[in-house]
Scaffold this active site. Structure first.
Site, PDB file in Angstrom:
ATOM      1  N   ASN A  10       0.907  -1.288  -0.137  1.00 32.64           N
ATOM      2  CA  ASN A  10      -0.104   0.162  -0.009  1.00 32.64           C
ATOM      3  C   ASN A  10       0.990   1.169  -0.012  1.00 32.64           C
ATOM      4  OD1 ASN A  10      -1.654   1.993   0.495  1.00 32.64           O
ATOM      5  ND2 ASN A  10      -2.355   1.338   2.547  1.00 32.64           N
ATOM      6  N   HIS A  95      -9.384   1.850   4.727  1.00 30.91           N
ATOM      7  CA  HIS A  95      -7.820   1.873   5.538  1.00 30.91           C
ATOM      8  C   HIS A  95      -8.350   2.811   6.657  1.00 30.91           C
ATOM      9  CE1 HIS A  95      -4.147   2.646   6.352  1.00 30.91           C
ATOM     10  NE2 HIS A  95      -3.523   1.579   5.859  1.00 30.91           N
ATOM     11  N   GLU A  97      -6.770   5.076   7.814  1.00 30.55           N
ATOM     12  CA  GLU A  97      -6.386   6.509   7.135  1.00 30.55           C
ATOM     13  C   GLU A  97      -7.621   7.005   6.921  1.00 30.55           C
ATOM     14  OE1 GLU A  97      -2.535   5.517   5.426  1.00 30.55           O
ATOM     15  OE2 GLU A  97      -2.021   4.912   7.388  1.00 30.55           O
ATOM     16  N   GLU A 167      -5.268  -4.627  10.340  1.00 31.70           N
ATOM     17  CA  GLU A 167      -4.432  -3.755  10.713  1.00 31.70           C
ATOM     18  C   GLU A 167      -4.601  -2.952  11.941  1.00 31.70           C
ATOM     19  OE1 GLU A 167      -2.380  -2.577   6.610  1.00 31.70           O
ATOM     20  OE2 GLU A 167      -3.889  -1.150   6.973  1.00 31.70           O
ATOM     21  N   GLY A 173       2.753   2.334  10.707  1.00 31.50           N
ATOM     22  CA  GLY A 173       3.655   3.458  10.621  1.00 31.50           C
ATOM     23  C   GLY A 173       4.595   3.755  11.893  1.00 31.50           C
TER      24      GLY A 173
END
Ligand code: 13P
Length: 250
Positions: A10, A95, A97, A167, A173
Site C-alpha cells: 500500500n 483503510h 487512514e 491492521e 507506521g
C-alpha cells in the site's frame, strides 16, 4: 484447500508517476515468487503507469480507494468502471487512514465492497482497532462489527474471493508490530466471524492479511501463522525490502 498467500503493497500518498515507474523497474527482477499473489496498491494518478510497467509479470494492481456510484457529478471521485478499464484488479477499502482522516464509515465501505463485486474487482477490506480499544478489551467486538457491516449483502461466493486486512492502528507506521500471536488471534477471530456469517467453506476460502509495520525482519514469523494469509505493507513496500517479504519462503 490451501489458501494462496497474498502480499500487497500500500503505497499510500507516495510516488509520483515517474518515481512509480522507477520503483516498479527496481522491484521487477526481485519480485518473483510463483507461490504468492503480489499486488501493488498505488495512488490513482499512478495506476496507468504501474499497470503498464508490470505487464508480463504476475503482479496485479490495486487502487487505494473507489467511489460507490457508477458515474456522474462526484467531483474528485473515481468510479469502478474507470478502475476496471485502467487494468486494476483489487481495491483497498476502508483503510484506517481513510476512516480516520476522511470520515469513511463501515456503511460507506460496505457500499464500495458491493460495487467492487458488481464490477469484478476484488476488495481488500481493512479493519483494525485503536490502542485505546485494545486497552479497553474491545478489539474483537470492534473488528467483528467492522466485518459484519462491511460484508452486509455480500454473498458467500463473493466473500470467498475477498481479502480482509487486519491492521491494528497502533502498529501502522509506528515500527510497533503486533506480535505474531496477537495478529494470529485476531485473524483467527475474523475467520470465525466469517464462519458465523456464512459457513466454514467461506471462512476457509477468504484470505486474511496482517498489516502494520510488517517488514523483512518480522514477515516470516507472521506469515507462518495458520490464519495469516499475507500482508498489507506500507513503508516497506516502497523499497527493495518489499521483495524480501514477497520471497519470504525462499
Ligand atoms: P506500515 O507498513 O507503514 O506500518 O503501514 C501499514 C499499512 O497501513 C498498510 O495498509
Amino acid at each position: 484447500m490451501a489458501r494462496r498467500k497474498i502480499i500487497a503493497g500500500n503505497w499510500k500518498m507516495n510516488m509520483t508517476p515517474s518515481e512509480a515507474k522507477e520503483l516498479v523497474a527496481t522491484l521487477k527482477p526481485l519480485v518473483n515468487n510463483p507461490d504468492v499473489d503480489v499486488v501493488y496498491g498505488v495512488p490513482a494518478v499512478d495506476i496507468t503507469t504501474v499497470v503498464e510497467a508490470v505487464k508480463g509479470t504476475n503482479v496485479q494492481v490495486a487502487a487505494e480507494n473507489m467511489y460507490f456510484e457508477e458515474k456522474g457529478a462526484y467531483t474528485g471521485e473515481i468510479a469502478p468502471a474507470m478502475l476496471v478499464d485502467a487494468g486494476v484488479k483489487y481495491v483497498i477499502l476502508g483503510h484506517s487512514e481513510r476512516r480516520g482522516y476522511f470520515g469513511e464509515t463501515s456503511e460507506d465501505v460496505n457500499k464500495k465492497i458491493l460495487k467492487c463485486f458488481e464490477h469484478g474487482l476484488t476488495p481488500i477490506m481493512c479493519c483494525g482497532e485503536s490502542l485505546e480499544q485494545r486497552e479497553q478489551g474491545i478489539t474483537m467486538d470492534w473488528i467483528r462489527m467492522q466485518v459484519k457491516i462491511g460484508f452486509q449483502g455480500v454473498t458467500a461466493d463473493q466473500a470467498k474471493t475477498a481479502v480482509i486486512a487486519y491492521e491494528p492502528i497502533w502498529a501502522i507506521g509506528t515500527g510497533k508490530t503486533a506480535t505474531a500471536d496477537q495478529a494470529e488471534e485476531v485473524c483467527k477471530g475474523i475467520r470465525e466471524c466469517i464462519a458465523e456469517m456464512y459457513d466454514t467453506d467461506t471462512a476457509e476460502a477468504i484470505r486474511i492479511q496482517y498489516g502494520g509495520s510488517m517488514k523483512a525482519a518480522n514477515c516470516k514469523e507472521l506469515l507462518a501463522k495458520p490464519d495469516i494469509d499475507g500482508g498489507l505493507i506500507g513503508g516497506a513496500s516502497l523499497k527493495p525490502e518489499f521483495a524480501e517479504i514477497v520471497n519470504y519462503n525462499k
